[in-house]
Design a protein around this motif. Structure first.
Motif, mmCIF file in Angstrom:
data_model
loop_
_atom_site.group_PDB
_atom_site.id
_atom_site.type_symbol
_atom_site.label_atom_id
_atom_site.label_comp_id
_atom_site.label_asym_id
_atom_site.label_seq_id
_atom_site.Cartn_x
_atom_site.Cartn_y
_atom_site.Cartn_z
ATOM 1 N N PHE A 153 35.781 44.008 35.834
ATOM 2 C CA PHE A 153 36.310 42.734 36.322
ATOM 3 C C PHE A 153 36.788 42.789 37.773
ATOM 4 O O PHE A 153 36.860 41.774 38.436
ATOM 5 N N VAL A 154 37.172 43.963 38.236
ATOM 6 C CA VAL A 154 37.919 44.077 39.483
ATOM 7 C C VAL A 154 37.217 43.460 40.696
ATOM 8 O O VAL A 154 37.853 42.724 41.448
ATOM 9 N N PRO A 155 35.930 43.700 40.919
ATOM 10 C CA PRO A 155 35.313 43.061 42.095
ATOM 11 C C PRO A 155 35.391 41.531 42.052
ATOM 12 O O PRO A 155 35.610 40.886 43.074
ATOM 13 N N VAL A 156 35.249 40.957 40.879
ATOM 14 C CA VAL A 156 35.304 39.500 40.759
ATOM 15 C C VAL A 156 36.747 39.016 40.873
ATOM 16 O O VAL A 156 37.008 37.992 41.503
ATOM 17 N N ILE A 157 37.697 39.745 40.302
ATOM 18 C CA ILE A 157 39.115 39.383 40.441
ATOM 19 C C ILE A 157 39.511 39.415 41.916
ATOM 20 O O ILE A 157 40.179 38.512 42.406
ATOM 21 N N ASP A 158 39.062 40.427 42.635
ATOM 22 C CA ASP A 158 39.337 40.508 44.067
ATOM 23 C C ASP A 158 38.763 39.286 44.786
ATOM 24 O O ASP A 158 39.416 38.689 45.643
ATOM 25 N N GLN A 159 37.579 38.895 44.411
ATOM 26 C CA GLN A 159 36.931 37.724 45.017
ATOM 27 C C GLN A 159 37.736 36.451 44.730
ATOM 28 O O GLN A 159 37.943 35.627 45.618
ATOM 29 N N VAL A 160 38.201 36.304 43.498
ATOM 30 C CA VAL A 160 38.980 35.119 43.132
ATOM 31 C C VAL A 160 40.317 35.108 43.868
ATOM 32 O O VAL A 160 40.748 34.067 44.360
ATOM 33 N N GLN A 161 40.966 36.259 43.976
ATOM 34 C CA GLN A 161 42.223 36.323 44.727
ATOM 35 C C GLN A 161 41.982 35.925 46.184
ATOM 36 O O GLN A 161 42.792 35.214 46.774
ATOM 37 N N GLY A 162 40.875 36.357 46.747
ATOM 38 C CA GLY A 162 40.528 35.964 48.109
ATOM 39 C C GLY A 162 40.304 34.466 48.221
ATOM 40 O O GLY A 162 40.690 33.834 49.206
ATOM 41 N N LEU A 163 39.707 33.880 47.203
ATOM 42 C CA LEU A 163 39.476 32.437 47.177
ATOM 43 C C LEU A 163 40.804 31.680 47.119
ATOM 44 O O LEU A 163 41.002 30.691 47.830
ATOM 45 N N GLN A 164 41.735 32.153 46.293
ATOM 46 C CA GLN A 164 43.030 31.486 46.164
ATOM 47 C C GLN A 164 43.818 31.597 47.468
ATOM 48 O O GLN A 164 44.349 30.601 47.964
ATOM 49 N N LEU A 165 43.863 32.791 48.048
ATOM 50 C CA LEU A 165 44.528 32.959 49.337
ATOM 51 C C LEU A 165 43.825 32.127 50.403
ATOM 52 O O LEU A 165 44.474 31.490 51.241
ATOM 53 N N GLY A 166 42.506 32.098 50.358
ATOM 54 C CA GLY A 166 41.736 31.309 51.313
ATOM 55 C C GLY A 166 42.058 29.827 51.234
ATOM 56 O O GLY A 166 42.078 29.130 52.256
ATOM 57 N N GLY A 167 42.320 29.327 50.024
ATOM 58 C CA GLY A 167 42.706 27.929 49.863
ATOM 59 C C GLY A 167 44.001 27.626 50.603
ATOM 60 O O GLY A 167 44.104 26.617 51.310
ATOM 61 N N LEU A 168 44.993 28.508 50.452
ATOM 62 C CA LEU A 168 46.267 28.320 51.158
ATOM 63 C C LEU A 168 46.065 28.457 52.670
ATOM 64 O O LEU A 168 46.565 27.631 53.439
#
Length: 180
Positions: A153-168
């Protein structure tokens, strides 16, 4: 049932488009640490205010339980809730456990499918003044027992965290440019 949870988690995390990422700090079959960071042209107080007061304006709607980010809220006090409330449908995503306004907010719990897998974690939003703006770092460490290999899961979780931070970060860049 385990396979169904694993497939649901992979689908949930896979909807994120590629974003710049700082990387996976560490990972194992039973846990991981990811950290993403972005600079924004707003001061730490403004950045903090957007995190807490405007979460429904910048959080990706496709990373909510019911597809509507306006239902999200963050209570900035110890014991507070990062919640999603849509009438009778409610989710307590994480519990706020540490608040140093304008600097650090720490939450505990499991985001998204990790919650349903019985996993827990610590998530930190860090704000540091840097070069006429703010460096925002989103750090997440999660783990616990699961019969599934979390390393998948980790590569995708990292991607999602980047997406959430990117939104802010995108929201704050527009705010810094006076576009809001």
């Amino acid at each position: 049932m385990r396979g169904l949870v694993l497939r649901a988690a992979l689908v949930f995390f896979a909807v994120a488009p590629p974003v710049a990422k700082a990387g996976i700090v560490d990972q194992a079959a039973n846990g991981f640490t990811v950290e993403n960071s972005q600079w924004v042209p707003t001061d730490p107080a403004t950045s903090w205010k957007a995190l807490v007061d405007d979460v429904g304006k910048w959080w990706p709607a496709d990373h909510t339980w019911w597809g509507d980010a306006s239902k999200l809220s963050i209570s900035q006090k110890a014991g507070g809730c990062f919640c999603e409330i849509d009438g009778a449908r409610q989710a307590w995503h994480m519990t706020v456990v540490f608040v140093d306004p304008g600097k650090t907010m720490r939450m505990s719990g499991g985001l998204g499918p990790l919650q349903g897998m019985g996993l827990g974690g610590a998530l930190e939003w860090r704000f540091a003044e840097e070069k006429g703006g703010t460096r925002i770092t989103l750090w997440y460490r999660a783990g616990g027992y699961t019969p599934d290999d979390l390393g998948k899961f980790v590569p995708v979780i990292d991607q999602v965290q980047g997406l959430q931070l990117g939104g802010l970060a995108d929201y704050l860049r527009k705010q810094g440019a006076g576009q809001l």
